[in-house]
Design a protein around this motif. Structure first.
Motif, PDB file in Angstrom:
ATOM      1  N   LEU A 182       0.825  -1.208   0.000  1.00 37.68           N
ATOM      2  CA  LEU A 182       0.000   0.000   0.000  1.00 37.68           C
ATOM      3  C   LEU A 182       0.861   1.261   0.000  1.00 37.68           C
ATOM      4  CD1 LEU A 182      -2.827  -1.081   2.471  1.00 37.68           C
ATOM      5  CD2 LEU A 182      -3.020  -0.747   0.001  1.00 37.68           C
ATOM      6  N   MET A 183       1.982   1.214   0.705  1.00 39.23           N
ATOM      7  CA  MET A 183       2.886   2.368   0.714  1.00 39.23           C
ATOM      8  C   MET A 183       3.458   2.611  -0.682  1.00 39.23           C
ATOM      9  SD  MET A 183       4.794   1.927   4.409  1.00 39.23           S
ATOM     10  CE  MET A 183       5.970   3.212   4.095  1.00 39.23           C
ATOM     11  N   GLU A 184       3.835   1.534  -1.357  1.00 40.89           N
ATOM     12  CA  GLU A 184       4.351   1.660  -2.723  1.00 40.89           C
ATOM     13  C   GLU A 184       3.268   2.215  -3.649  1.00 40.89           C
ATOM     14  OE1 GLU A 184       5.843  -2.219  -3.719  1.00 40.89           O
ATOM     15  OE2 GLU A 184       7.520  -2.058  -2.303  1.00 40.89           O
ATOM     16  N   LEU A 185       2.049   1.724  -3.466  1.00 40.02           N
ATOM     17  CA  LEU A 185       0.930   2.215  -4.273  1.00 40.02           C
ATOM     18  C   LEU A 185       0.712   3.706  -4.016  1.00 40.02           C
ATOM     19  CD1 LEU A 185      -1.429   1.647  -6.196  1.00 40.02           C
ATOM     20  CD2 LEU A 185      -2.784   1.005  -4.188  1.00 40.02           C
ATOM     21  N   CYS A 186       0.775   4.115  -2.757  1.00 38.76           N
ATOM     22  CA  CYS A 186       0.623   5.539  -2.422  1.00 38.76           C
ATOM     23  C   CYS A 186       1.734   6.369  -3.058  1.00 38.76           C
ATOM     24  CB  CYS A 186       0.619   5.735  -0.902  1.00 38.76           C
ATOM     25  SG  CYS A 186      -0.915   5.247  -0.114  1.00 38.76           S
ATOM     26  N   ASP A 187       2.959   5.859  -2.992  1.00 37.01           N
ATOM     27  CA  ASP A 187       4.072   6.567  -3.622  1.00 37.01           C
ATOM     28  C   ASP A 187       3.837   6.725  -5.124  1.00 37.01           C
ATOM     29  OD1 ASP A 187       5.380   6.815  -1.224  1.00 37.01           O
ATOM     30  OD2 ASP A 187       6.786   5.156  -1.578  1.00 37.01           O
ATOM     31  N   ASN A 188       3.405   5.645  -5.759  1.00 33.87           N
ATOM     32  CA  ASN A 188       3.132   5.700  -7.203  1.00 33.87           C
ATOM     33  C   ASN A 188       2.010   6.687  -7.520  1.00 33.87           C
ATOM     34  OD1 ASN A 188       5.128   3.826  -7.707  1.00 33.87           O
ATOM     35  ND2 ASN A 188       3.733   2.084  -7.736  1.00 33.87           N
ATOM     36  N   LEU A 189       0.969   6.674  -6.682  1.00 30.78           N
ATOM     37  CA  LEU A 189      -0.140   7.601  -6.895  1.00 30.78           C
ATOM     38  C   LEU A 189       0.310   9.044  -6.676  1.00 30.78           C
ATOM     39  CD1 LEU A 189      -3.083   5.647  -5.207  1.00 30.78           C
ATOM     40  CD2 LEU A 189      -2.766   6.101  -7.646  1.00 30.78           C
ATOM     41  N   LYS A 198       0.156  11.924  -9.376  1.00 33.27           N
ATOM     42  CA  LYS A 198      -0.515  13.189  -9.059  1.00 33.27           C
ATOM     43  C   LYS A 198       0.399  14.367  -9.372  1.00 33.27           C
ATOM     44  CE  LYS A 198      -2.082  15.916  -5.161  1.00 33.27           C
ATOM     45  NZ  LYS A 198      -1.865  16.088  -3.750  1.00 33.27           N
ATOM     46  N   GLN A 199       1.673  14.247  -8.986  1.00 32.71           N
ATOM     47  CA  GLN A 199       2.623  15.321  -9.264  1.00 32.71           C
ATOM     48  C   GLN A 199       2.805  15.521 -10.768  1.00 32.71           C
ATOM     49  OE1 GLN A 199       6.145  14.287  -7.066  1.00 32.71           O
ATOM     50  NE2 GLN A 199       5.280  14.900  -5.092  1.00 32.71           N
ATOM     51  N   LYS A 200       2.875  14.421 -11.505  1.00 32.99           N
ATOM     52  CA  LYS A 200       3.028  14.518 -12.962  1.00 32.99           C
ATOM     53  C   LYS A 200       1.809  15.190 -13.578  1.00 32.99           C
ATOM     54  CE  LYS A 200       3.933  11.788 -17.116  1.00 32.99           C
ATOM     55  NZ  LYS A 200       3.030  12.541 -17.953  1.00 32.99           N
ATOM     56  N   ILE A 201       0.626  14.775 -13.157  1.00 31.04           N
ATOM     57  CA  ILE A 201      -0.613  15.363 -13.682  1.00 31.04           C
ATOM     58  C   ILE A 201      -0.680  16.845 -13.321  1.00 31.04           C
ATOM     59  CG2 ILE A 201      -3.128  15.367 -13.412  1.00 31.04           C
ATOM     60  CD1 ILE A 201      -2.931  12.276 -13.179  1.00 31.04           C
ATOM     61  N   SER A 202      -0.285  17.174 -12.105  1.00 33.33           N
ATOM     62  CA  SER A 202      -0.279  18.567 -11.672  1.00 33.33           C
ATOM     63  C   SER A 202       0.684  19.387 -12.532  1.00 33.33           C
ATOM     64  CB  SER A 202       0.118  18.644 -10.198  1.00 33.33           C
ATOM     65  OG  SER A 202       0.167  19.974  -9.764  1.00 33.33           O
ATOM     66  N   HIS A 203       1.847  18.836 -12.777  1.00 31.19           N
ATOM     67  CA  HIS A 203       2.829  19.524 -13.634  1.00 31.19           C
ATOM     68  C   HIS A 203       2.280  19.702 -15.045  1.00 31.19           C
ATOM     69  CE1 HIS A 203       6.229  19.782 -16.413  1.00 31.19           C
ATOM     70  NE2 HIS A 203       6.833  20.463 -15.450  1.00 31.19           N
ATOM     71  N   ASP A 204       1.689  18.621 -15.582  1.00 27.82           N
ATOM     72  CA  ASP A 204       1.110  18.696 -16.928  1.00 27.82           C
ATOM     73  C   ASP A 204       0.010  19.753 -16.978  1.00 27.82           C
ATOM     74  OD1 ASP A 204       2.828  16.681 -17.664  1.00 27.82           O
ATOM     75  OD2 ASP A 204       1.294  15.093 -17.706  1.00 27.82           O
ATOM     76  N   LEU A 205      -0.792  19.826 -15.933  1.00 31.91           N
ATOM     77  CA  LEU A 205      -1.865  20.812 -15.868  1.00 31.91           C
ATOM     78  C   LEU A 205      -1.287  22.229 -15.874  1.00 31.91           C
ATOM     79  CD1 LEU A 205      -4.872  21.493 -15.543  1.00 31.91           C
ATOM     80  CD2 LEU A 205      -4.553  21.287 -13.071  1.00 31.91           C
ATOM     81  N   GLN A 206      -0.229  22.436 -15.098  1.00 34.96           N
ATOM     82  CA  GLN A 206       0.405  23.760 -15.067  1.00 34.96           C
ATOM     83  C   GLN A 206       0.947  24.135 -16.445  1.00 34.96           C
ATOM     84  OE1 GLN A 206       3.337  23.476 -11.976  1.00 34.96           O
ATOM     85  NE2 GLN A 206       1.870  23.920 -10.326  1.00 34.96           N
ATOM     86  N   VAL A 207       1.563  23.163 -17.103  1.00 33.16           N
ATOM     87  CA  VAL A 207       2.092  23.417 -18.446  1.00 33.16           C
ATOM     88  C   VAL A 207       0.951  23.796 -19.385  1.00 33.16           C
ATOM     89  CG1 VAL A 207       3.150  22.300 -20.459  1.00 33.16           C
ATOM     90  CG2 VAL A 207       4.145  21.985 -18.176  1.00 33.16           C
ATOM     91  N   LYS A 208      -0.148  23.061 -19.331  1.00 28.30           N
ATOM     92  CA  LYS A 208      -1.280  23.325 -20.219  1.00 28.30           C
ATOM     93  C   LYS A 208      -1.937  24.655 -19.876  1.00 28.30           C
ATOM     94  CE  LYS A 208      -1.900  18.653 -21.599  1.00 28.30           C
ATOM     95  NZ  LYS A 208      -2.693  17.503 -21.841  1.00 28.30           N
TER      96      LYS A 208
END
Length: 120
Positions: free
Chosen positions: A72-79, A83-93
Protein backbone atom coordinates in the motif's frame (compact mmCIF):
# COMPACT_ATOMS: atom_id res chain seq x y z
CA UNK A 1 -2.34 -61.88 46.26
CA UNK A 2 -2.70 -59.20 48.93
CA UNK A 3 -2.24 -61.91 51.58
CA UNK A 4 1.28 -62.55 50.19
CA UNK A 5 2.04 -58.84 50.29
CA UNK A 6 0.89 -58.64 53.89
CA UNK A 7 2.57 -61.90 54.95
CA UNK A 8 6.01 -60.33 55.41
CA UNK A 9 4.55 -58.06 58.13
CA UNK A 10 3.69 -60.99 60.42
CA UNK A 11 5.59 -61.02 63.65
CA UNK A 12 6.55 -57.33 63.55
CA UNK A 13 5.99 -55.17 66.61
CA UNK A 14 2.97 -52.88 66.70
CA UNK A 15 5.28 -49.86 66.67
CA UNK A 16 7.00 -51.05 63.47
CA UNK A 17 3.64 -51.93 61.91
CA UNK A 18 2.42 -48.42 62.76
CA UNK A 19 5.49 -46.92 61.11
CA UNK A 20 5.01 -49.16 58.02
CA UNK A 21 1.37 -48.08 57.84
CA UNK A 22 2.42 -44.41 58.07
CA UNK A 23 5.02 -44.91 55.34
CA UNK A 24 2.51 -46.73 53.09
CA UNK A 25 -0.01 -43.90 53.64
CA UNK A 26 2.69 -41.39 52.81
CA UNK A 27 3.59 -43.35 49.64
CA UNK A 28 -0.09 -43.38 48.59
CA UNK A 29 -0.37 -39.67 49.30
CA UNK A 30 2.81 -38.96 47.30
CA UNK A 31 1.53 -41.11 44.40
CA UNK A 32 -1.71 -39.13 44.31
CA UNK A 33 0.21 -35.87 44.53
CA UNK A 34 2.49 -37.03 41.72
CA UNK A 35 -0.53 -37.89 39.56
CA UNK A 36 -2.04 -34.47 40.22
CA UNK A 37 1.22 -32.74 39.35
CA UNK A 38 1.56 -34.87 36.23
CA UNK A 39 -1.95 -33.83 35.20
CA UNK A 40 -1.11 -30.17 35.93
CA UNK A 41 2.08 -30.52 33.88
CA UNK A 42 0.21 -32.02 30.94
CA UNK A 43 -2.43 -29.30 31.17
CA UNK A 44 0.25 -26.60 31.26
CA UNK A 45 2.10 -28.19 28.34
CA UNK A 46 -1.12 -28.25 26.31
CA UNK A 47 -1.75 -24.60 27.17
CA UNK A 48 1.83 -23.77 26.22
CA UNK A 49 1.46 -25.49 22.86
CA UNK A 50 -1.78 -23.60 22.26
CA UNK A 51 -0.04 -20.31 23.10
CA UNK A 52 2.88 -21.19 20.81
CA UNK A 53 0.45 -21.87 17.97
CA UNK A 54 -1.32 -18.60 18.69
CA UNK A 55 1.98 -16.70 18.68
CA UNK A 56 3.02 -18.36 15.42
CA UNK A 57 -0.33 -17.54 13.88
CA UNK A 58 -0.02 -13.91 14.99
CA UNK A 59 3.52 -13.76 13.61
CA UNK A 60 2.24 -15.01 10.26
CA UNK A 61 -0.62 -12.53 10.31
CA UNK A 62 1.81 -9.76 11.22
CA UNK A 63 4.05 -10.70 8.29
CA UNK A 64 1.05 -10.65 5.93
CA UNK A 65 0.00 -7.24 7.26
CA UNK A 66 3.54 -5.90 6.89
CA UNK A 67 3.65 -7.06 3.26
CA UNK A 68 0.24 -5.56 2.62
CA UNK A 69 1.31 -2.31 4.29
CA UNK A 70 4.47 -2.19 2.16
CA UNK A 71 2.41 -2.78 -0.96
CA UNK A 72 0.00 0.00 0.00
CA UNK A 73 2.89 2.37 0.71
CA UNK A 74 4.35 1.66 -2.72
CA UNK A 75 0.93 2.22 -4.27
CA UNK A 76 0.62 5.54 -2.42
CA UNK A 77 4.07 6.57 -3.62
CA UNK A 78 3.13 5.70 -7.20
CA UNK A 79 -0.14 7.60 -6.89
CA UNK A 80 1.68 10.61 -5.43
CA UNK A 81 4.14 10.57 -8.35
CA UNK A 82 1.26 10.31 -10.82
CA UNK A 83 -0.51 13.19 -9.06
CA UNK A 84 2.62 15.32 -9.26
CA UNK A 85 3.03 14.52 -12.96
CA UNK A 86 -0.61 15.36 -13.68
CA UNK A 87 -0.28 18.57 -11.67
CA UNK A 88 2.83 19.52 -13.63
CA UNK A 89 1.11 18.70 -16.93
CA UNK A 90 -1.86 20.81 -15.87
CA UNK A 91 0.40 23.76 -15.07
CA UNK A 92 2.09 23.42 -18.45
CA UNK A 93 -1.28 23.33 -20.22
CA UNK A 94 -2.60 26.27 -18.21
CA UNK A 95 0.53 28.17 -19.17
CA UNK A 96 -0.03 27.27 -22.83
CA UNK A 97 -3.68 28.35 -22.55
CA UNK A 98 -2.60 31.67 -21.04
CA UNK A 99 -0.08 32.20 -23.85
CA UNK A 100 -2.66 31.34 -26.51
CA UNK A 101 -5.23 33.52 -24.76
CA UNK A 102 -2.75 36.39 -24.88
CA UNK A 103 -2.09 35.70 -28.56
CA UNK A 104 -5.84 35.58 -29.19
CA UNK A 105 -6.32 38.94 -27.49
CA UNK A 106 -3.43 40.40 -29.48
CA UNK A 107 -4.93 39.05 -32.69
CA UNK A 108 -8.36 40.51 -31.76
CA UNK A 109 -6.76 43.91 -31.21
CA UNK A 110 -4.95 43.62 -34.52
CA UNK A 111 -8.23 42.70 -36.23
CA UNK A 112 -10.00 45.62 -34.59
CA UNK A 113 -7.23 47.99 -35.76
CA UNK A 114 -7.45 46.59 -39.26
CA UNK A 115 -11.24 46.89 -39.27
CA UNK A 116 -10.97 50.50 -38.15
CA UNK A 117 -8.42 51.19 -40.84
CA UNK A 118 -10.71 49.64 -43.40
CA UNK A 119 -13.59 51.79 -42.26
CA UNK A 120 -11.49 54.93 -42.81
Amino acid sequence: MSWAVEEWKEGLSPRVLQKIHELESQVDKLKKERQQRQYQLETLEAALQKQKQKVESEKNESAVLKRENQSLMELCDNLEKAKQKISHDLQVKESQVNIQSGQLNSCKKDIEKLEQELKR
